[in-house]
Design a protein around this motif. Structure first.
Motif, PDB file in Angstrom:
ATOM      1  N   TYR A 162      55.500  19.957  35.418  1.00 29.37           N
ATOM      2  CA  TYR A 162      55.463  21.394  35.451  1.00 29.37           C
ATOM      3  C   TYR A 162      54.076  22.021  35.092  1.00 29.37           C
ATOM      4  N   SER A 163      53.259  21.247  34.321  1.00 34.89           N
ATOM      5  CA  SER A 163      51.891  21.631  34.109  1.00 34.89           C
ATOM      6  C   SER A 163      51.106  21.310  35.277  1.00 34.89           C
ATOM      7  N   TYR A 164      51.412  20.155  35.705  1.00 31.88           N
ATOM      8  CA  TYR A 164      50.692  19.635  37.160  1.00 31.88           C
ATOM      9  C   TYR A 164      50.851  20.607  38.246  1.00 31.88           C
ATOM     10  N   HIS A 165      51.974  21.221  38.407  1.00 28.98           N
ATOM     11  CA  HIS A 165      52.476  21.953  39.330  1.00 28.98           C
ATOM     12  C   HIS A 165      51.702  23.429  39.287  1.00 28.98           C
ATOM     13  N   TRP A 166      51.607  24.024  37.873  1.00 28.87           N
ATOM     14  CA  TRP A 166      50.775  25.257  37.818  1.00 28.87           C
ATOM     15  C   TRP A 166      49.358  24.973  37.714  1.00 28.87           C
ATOM     16  N   CYS A 167      49.014  24.144  37.536  1.00 25.91           N
ATOM     17  CA  CYS A 167      47.505  23.599  37.594  1.00 25.91           C
ATOM     18  C   CYS A 167      47.059  23.606  38.933  1.00 25.91           C
ATOM     19  N   VAL A 168      47.614  22.900  39.651  1.00 27.07           N
ATOM     20  CA  VAL A 168      47.467  23.159  41.179  1.00 27.07           C
ATOM     21  C   VAL A 168      47.722  24.450  41.795  1.00 27.07           C
ATOM     22  N   THR A 169      48.557  25.216  41.383  1.00 28.30           N
ATOM     23  CA  THR A 169      49.295  26.694  41.827  1.00 28.30           C
ATOM     24  C   THR A 169      47.687  27.474  41.290  1.00 28.30           C
ATOM     25  N   VAL A 170      47.178  27.334  39.937  1.00 25.89           N
ATOM     26  CA  VAL A 170      46.130  28.030  39.606  1.00 25.89           C
ATOM     27  C   VAL A 170      44.988  28.099  40.302  1.00 25.89           C
ATOM     28  N   ALA A 171      44.695  26.765  40.653  1.00 20.80           N
ATOM     29  CA  ALA A 171      43.491  26.174  41.545  1.00 20.80           C
ATOM     30  C   ALA A 171      43.673  27.059  42.921  1.00 20.80           C
ATOM     31  N   PHE A 172      44.874  26.875  43.567  1.00 23.91           N
ATOM     32  CA  PHE A 172      45.061  27.500  44.951  1.00 23.91           C
ATOM     33  C   PHE A 172      44.851  28.719  44.801  1.00 23.91           C
ATOM     34  N   GLU A 173      45.191  29.624  43.701  1.00 28.22           N
ATOM     35  CA  GLU A 173      45.627  30.972  43.965  1.00 28.22           C
ATOM     36  C   GLU A 173      44.270  31.702  43.353  1.00 28.22           C
ATOM     37  N   ALA A 174      43.276  30.790  42.942  1.00 28.05           N
ATOM     38  CA  ALA A 174      41.758  31.511  42.620  1.00 28.05           C
ATOM     39  C   ALA A 174      41.121  31.270  43.902  1.00 28.05           C
ATOM     40  N   ILE A 175      41.245  30.389  44.722  1.00 29.09           N
ATOM     41  CA  ILE A 175      40.510  30.279  46.002  1.00 29.09           C
ATOM     42  C   ILE A 175      41.276  31.335  46.961  1.00 29.09           C
ATOM     43  N   ALA A 176      42.686  31.499  46.930  1.00 29.53           N
ATOM     44  CA  ALA A 176      43.233  32.649  47.813  1.00 29.53           C
ATOM     45  C   ALA A 176      42.804  34.097  47.245  1.00 29.53           C
ATOM     46  N   GLY A 177      42.910  34.100  46.031  1.00 34.52           N
ATOM     47  CA  GLY A 177      42.418  35.559  45.605  1.00 34.52           C
ATOM     48  C   GLY A 177      41.164  35.833  45.879  1.00 34.52           C
ATOM     49  N   ALA A 178      40.084  34.895  46.085  1.00 31.60           N
ATOM     50  CA  ALA A 178      38.705  35.212  46.395  1.00 31.60           C
ATOM     51  C   ALA A 178      38.527  35.599  47.654  1.00 31.60           C
ATOM     52  N   ALA A 179      39.429  34.795  48.786  1.00 36.49           N
ATOM     53  CA  ALA A 179      39.360  35.218  49.962  1.00 36.49           C
ATOM     54  C   ALA A 179      39.753  36.516  50.394  1.00 36.49           C
ATOM     55  N   ILE A 180      40.822  37.024  49.713  1.00 39.15           N
ATOM     56  CA  ILE A 180      41.414  38.472  49.775  1.00 39.15           C
ATOM     57  C   ILE A 180      40.386  39.365  49.366  1.00 39.15           C
ATOM     58  N   ALA A 181      39.871  39.301  48.293  1.00 39.09           N
ATOM     59  CA  ALA A 181      38.611  40.125  47.632  1.00 39.09           C
ATOM     60  C   ALA A 181      37.571  39.944  48.703  1.00 39.09           C
ATOM     61  N   GLY A 182      37.315  38.972  49.357  1.00 40.18           N
ATOM     62  CA  GLY A 182      36.014  38.999  50.347  1.00 40.18           C
ATOM     63  C   GLY A 182      36.338  39.963  51.481  1.00 40.18           C
ATOM     64  N   GLN A 183      37.674  39.824  51.932  1.00 43.05           N
ATOM     65  CA  GLN A 183      37.955  40.788  52.933  1.00 43.05           C
ATOM     66  C   GLN A 183      37.949  42.179  52.584  1.00 43.05           C
ATOM     67  N   LEU A 184      38.284  42.497  51.118  1.00 47.97           N
ATOM     68  CA  LEU A 184      38.149  43.736  50.628  1.00 47.97           C
ATOM     69  C   LEU A 184      36.558  44.298  50.464  1.00 47.97           C
ATOM     70  N   VAL A 185      35.657  43.603  49.838  1.00 49.68           N
ATOM     71  CA  VAL A 185      34.599  43.741  49.573  1.00 49.68           C
ATOM     72  C   VAL A 185      33.693  42.520  50.339  1.00 49.68           C
ATOM     73  N   PRO A 186      33.251  42.740  51.379  1.00 50.81           N
ATOM     74  CA  PRO A 186      32.599  41.582  52.133  1.00 50.81           C
ATOM     75  C   PRO A 186      30.943  41.569  51.768  1.00 50.81           C
ATOM     76  N   GLY A 187      30.378  40.383  51.834  1.00 55.20           N
ATOM     77  CA  GLY A 187      29.190  40.068  51.367  1.00 55.20           C
ATOM     78  C   GLY A 187      29.126  39.506  50.246  1.00 55.20           C
ATOM     79  N   VAL A 188      30.271  39.322  49.452  1.00 55.11           N
ATOM     80  CA  VAL A 188      30.113  38.602  48.206  1.00 55.11           C
ATOM     81  C   VAL A 188      30.779  37.088  48.094  1.00 55.11           C
ATOM     82  N   PRO A 189      30.085  36.017  47.979  1.00 57.14           N
ATOM     83  CA  PRO A 189      30.548  34.695  48.244  1.00 57.14           C
ATOM     84  C   PRO A 189      31.902  34.461  47.364  1.00 57.14           C
ATOM     85  N   THR A 190      32.740  33.907  48.343  1.00 58.83           N
ATOM     86  CA  THR A 190      34.053  33.615  47.815  1.00 58.83           C
ATOM     87  C   THR A 190      34.136  32.794  46.468  1.00 58.83           C
TER      88      THR A 190
END
Length: 472
Positions: free
Chosen positions: A99-127
């Motif tokens: 369970y901890s492994y699953h959530w650690c993977v999810t946290v890593a994935f969501e951090a990058i996914a969230g950065a990609a979305i934020a990059g669309q809202l505010v372009p110019g900032v590195p993901t």
């Protein structure tokens, strides 16, 4: 440490019932609903609604079994603690680390996914900078005190619920022909373009696996119950509402999507909810949904760090993890467990800056793809064994009881086993299944070795399998 438990400062019981209820409501609404649903709709067709419904029913029954266990003994380790008690330390260790492994993977994935979305809202900032900021802020929230996590998750949940309610209201009005300048499609999108299952039954199994992944998080309330002021009442209320949450937020909103949009349009694959709002001429639909999805991603990050840290803390307290993770601050926060849980997200930020992360993430996501089913199977086994061991009077005194025991408990277990068996014969789900089996076997072996090395953790009166007897 060779004993089965360690002493440390206790966690604080400061989450109120209102916060825990909203955590439970929001926990079922993840980014997978807003984004991942597009892929399964485009692969399975409008009949995907029935996959969400059938999978939802299974999850509801599993959560009822977990509610029976959690209300009888609220613990931060939730199902891992109960598995250790009823099946043996090997089972609690294995499912807890999975369970901890699953959530650690999810946290890593969501951090990058969230950065990609934020990059669309505010372009110019590195993901990578967005990802670093999100990880730093939410790690800080979890390090402050548990009420900080609860407050953030409460408002994240409010935003997600408000978004779904607004979408459903607009969608139902459109289906009913009540929106000006929008003609109701009726049932045309259900029957045209190949009917309910245009690609046949083959895509339904991998779709069900994706849906299981989307529903994962429903169990969060039982982990947070270990720090609640009135855990029994809060868990009882939250678990009673699991059914309508799944039917409204998932089944209902997906039904609106496939009613208003043809299943095979490219826009649905990208973002089904945005596609519907654009079709209904809602101004700023793309920006609105980006903000909602970003909220869902940040909520997943927040709850992922929390749930993984509490699981790591519980494992270590029972002697099934490193003792350093039991350190608790004066505010009742398991600081090292929080840092350990968030470390995967920070590693993902580093990888995102220096390395191409596609292959790494593909492996990690695939290897944790079927962990939800493994966890659900463990909950089923724990509830069945726990019931068997209790007397009639003890069973009658349970605050929450599984419906139709033992028939429904065994039926759900059989359904989950059938799904796993069927995955082995599907080309699309075979790889995630095999990789999940690899990490599951590794976790079970670690649990068996730990139980043999630390006999005090074996719990011979409750263990389902006596591995010493098997080896003899």
């Amino acid at each position: 440490m060779t004993t089965s438990s360690r002493t440390s400062r206790p966690l604080e019981h400061t989450i109120n019932t209102r916060q825990l209820t909203m955590i439970g409501i929001g926990g079922v609404i993840g980014a997978g609903l807003f984004v991942g649903s597009g892929k399964v709709i485009s692969s399975a067709g409008p009949g995907i609604v029935f996959v969400y419904l059938g999978t939802g029913l299974v999850v509801i029954l599993v959560m009822r079994m977990l509610a029976e266990l959690a209300t009888a003994s609220p613990e931060s380790g939730s199902f891992s603690t109960y598995a250790s008690r009823e099946l043996g330390s090997w089972a609690g260790l294995a499912v807890g680390w999975l369970y901890s492994y699953h959530w650690c993977v999810t946290v890593a994935f969501e951090a990058i996914a969230g950065a990609a979305i934020a990059g669309q809202l505010v372009p110019g900032v590195p993901t990578w900078l967005w990802a670093l900021g999100f990880m730093a802020v939410l790690t800080g929230v979890n390090l402050a005190e548990v009420t900080s996590f609860a407050r953030f998750e409460f408002w994240f949940a409010m935003i997600k619920v408000a978004a779904i309610v607004a979408f459903m209201s607009i969608g139902v009005a459109a289906v009913s022909g009540l929106l000006p300048h929008v003609d109701s499609p009726g049932a045309s999108n259900w029957v045209d373009n190949g009917g309910l299952f245009p690609a046949g039954m083959a895509p339904l199994l991998p779709a069900a696996l994706t849906v299981f992944f989307s529903y994962f998080g429903t169990e969060l309330v039982t982990i947070a119950a270990g720090e609640a002021k009135d855990p029994v009442d809060a868990v009882r209320r939250s678990m009673r509402s699991v059914g309508w949450r799944i039917f409204v937020f998932y089944v209902g909103s997906i039904a609106v999507v496939v009613t208003l949009m043809p299943w095979n349009t490219a826009e649905i694959t990208k973002s089904p909810y945005t596609a519907v709002l654009n079709t209904l001429h809602i101004p700023g639909a793309q920006t609105i949904m980006n903000l909602v999805v970003l909220t869902a991603v940040l909520s997943c990050l927040n709850s992922g760090i929390y749930s993984s840290s509490r699981m790591l803390f519980s494992l270590s307290q029972r002697g099934e993890g490193p003792g350093v993770l039991t350190r608790v601050t004066g505010r009742g926060v398991p600081v090292n467990a929080v840092l350990g849980a968030s470390s995967a997200g920070f590693l993902a930020v580093i990888a995102n800056y220096f390395l191409p992360t596609g292959a790494v993430f593909t492996f990690l996501l695939s290897s944790s793809g079927a962990v939800a089913i493994v966890v659900y199977l463990c909950i089923c086994a724990t509830q069945i064994v726990g019931r068997r061991r209790k007397s009639a009077s003890e069973n009658a005194a349970l605050p929450v009881r599984m419906w139709g025991y033992p028939y429904l408990s065994y039926s759900v277990t059989a359904i989950l086993l059938i799904i796993i068996g069927a995955m082995a014969f599907s080309s699309t789900s075979w790889t995630p299944l095999m990789l999940t089996i690899v990490v599951t076997v590794a976790a079970v072996i670690a649990g068996v070795v730990h139980q043999k090395v630390h006999p005090a953790a074996r719990r011979p009166d409750t263990a389902l399998v006596d591995f010493d007897a098997v080896s003899d």
